[in-house]
Write an enzyme that holds these catalytic residues in place. Sequence first.
Site, mmCIF file in Angstrom:
data_model
loop_
_atom_site.group_PDB
_atom_site.id
_atom_site.type_symbol
_atom_site.label_atom_id
_atom_site.label_comp_id
_atom_site.label_asym_id
_atom_site.label_seq_id
_atom_site.Cartn_x
_atom_site.Cartn_y
_atom_site.Cartn_z
ATOM 1 N N ASP A 23 -7.268 2.011 -15.216
ATOM 2 C CA ASP A 23 -5.904 2.038 -15.724
ATOM 3 C C ASP A 23 -5.740 2.966 -16.927
ATOM 4 O OD1 ASP A 23 -3.224 1.440 -15.679
ATOM 5 O OD2 ASP A 23 -3.429 -0.258 -17.028
ATOM 6 N N CYS A 35 11.444 -0.188 0.688
ATOM 7 C CA CYS A 35 11.251 -0.376 -0.761
ATOM 8 C C CYS A 35 12.452 0.162 -1.536
ATOM 9 C CB CYS A 35 9.953 0.282 -1.228
ATOM 10 S SG CYS A 35 9.810 2.016 -0.773
ATOM 11 N N CYS A 54 7.071 -7.355 -11.127
ATOM 12 C CA CYS A 54 7.959 -7.490 -9.969
ATOM 13 C C CYS A 54 7.167 -7.044 -8.741
ATOM 14 C CB CYS A 54 9.183 -6.606 -10.173
ATOM 15 S SG CYS A 54 10.176 -6.318 -8.697
HETATM 16 S S1 SF4 Z 1 6.168 2.325 0.556
HETATM 17 FE FE1 SF4 Z 1 6.258 0.841 2.242
HETATM 18 S S2 SF4 Z 1 8.369 0.087 2.197
HETATM 19 FE FE2 SF4 Z 1 8.336 2.013 1.035
HETATM 20 S S3 SF4 Z 1 8.854 3.612 2.521
HETATM 21 FE FE3 SF4 Z 1 6.620 3.486 2.453
HETATM 22 S S4 SF4 Z 1 6.088 2.081 4.114
HETATM 23 FE FE4 SF4 Z 1 8.276 1.776 3.711
HETATM 24 S S1 SF4 Z 2 8.390 -3.241 -8.854
HETATM 25 FE FE1 SF4 Z 2 10.475 -4.087 -8.505
HETATM 26 S S2 SF4 Z 2 11.791 -2.954 -9.905
HETATM 27 FE FE2 SF4 Z 2 9.871 -1.799 -9.761
HETATM 28 S S3 SF4 Z 2 10.212 -0.327 -8.156
HETATM 29 FE FE3 SF4 Z 2 9.325 -2.110 -7.146
HETATM 30 S S4 SF4 Z 2 11.088 -3.352 -6.501
HETATM 31 FE FE4 SF4 Z 2 11.819 -1.856 -7.979
#
Ligand code: SF4
Ligand code: SF4
Length: 257
Positions: free
Chosen positions: A93, A153, A200
């Site tokens: 990290d 996402c 999150c």
């Molecule tokens: S990260 Fe996962 S949810 Fe986002 S576009 Fe790529 S495959 Fe789809």
């Molecule tokens: S962790 Fe939560 S707030 Fe951050 S990019 Fe993913 S869905 Fe969005």
Amino acid sequence: MNGISPLWGICPFNKIKDNLIACRAKSRLPENAKTVIVACFPYLLEDSQYKNRNISKYAVVTDYHNVALARLEKAADKLRTLYPENKFSAFADNSPIPEVRAACAAGLGVRGINTLLITKKYGSYVFIGEIVTDLEIKSTDNKTNACIGCKKCIDACPARAVSETDFDEKGCLSAVTQKKGELTAEEEDLMKKCGCVWGCDICQDVCPMNADAAKTEIEEFLSSPVSCISKGCELDGRAYEWRGRNVIERNIKIQQK
Ligand code: SF4
Ligand code: SF4
């Protein structure tokens, strides 16, 4: 490396040398670095361990920085004995290495639109660490692929932090829950939508490439899960310890409003 991490690979240093991250740890890079040994540390637990969870899954397990660094240092020590002429520096990290890029270049997975490394076996529920060395080691892959691009996402992110071309690091709830001081009303609303007091997981949980992610077999992660935190909770050895009690308890208060 097999006893250190269940998933690891080799990335030539020249694949990432133009993308090094400016940080203090950069001074620990070996001169004439040639190879990055990239290791993934899966952290997903059984669903039963996430009962009443109010923190991100990565924070449920004991602080991964300690676990990954201890394991990588152990491997680096063995390598120093085997190759006394060479230098080996471990990072997790807090690293000058662009870790997702290096992991992709080592063939360990693909980069998601949500910017995370997605591995075939463990999905994106992995921590990344690495050993950089001036020893030349044959690479395990040299392609950087992308995820399937379903955009789930993007649609699911409550903070609109993910897009096809950009990632708003500061707007992501992970960063918002780490912010010091007062949060804006908008930031508090976002936190409430997510329901977490730390981090999150929404973009990971909706990702189809995570649907069959394997659970961790790392003993340190299996031994001490804490999925729900409240006022006065223990911070020692947890991933949120560095941020301190004030921020954690402010976030708990927001979720209780
Ligand atoms: S990260 Fe996962 S949810 Fe986002 S576009 Fe790529 S495959 Fe789809
Ligand atoms: S962790 Fe939560 S707030 Fe951050 S990019 Fe993913 S869905 Fe969005």
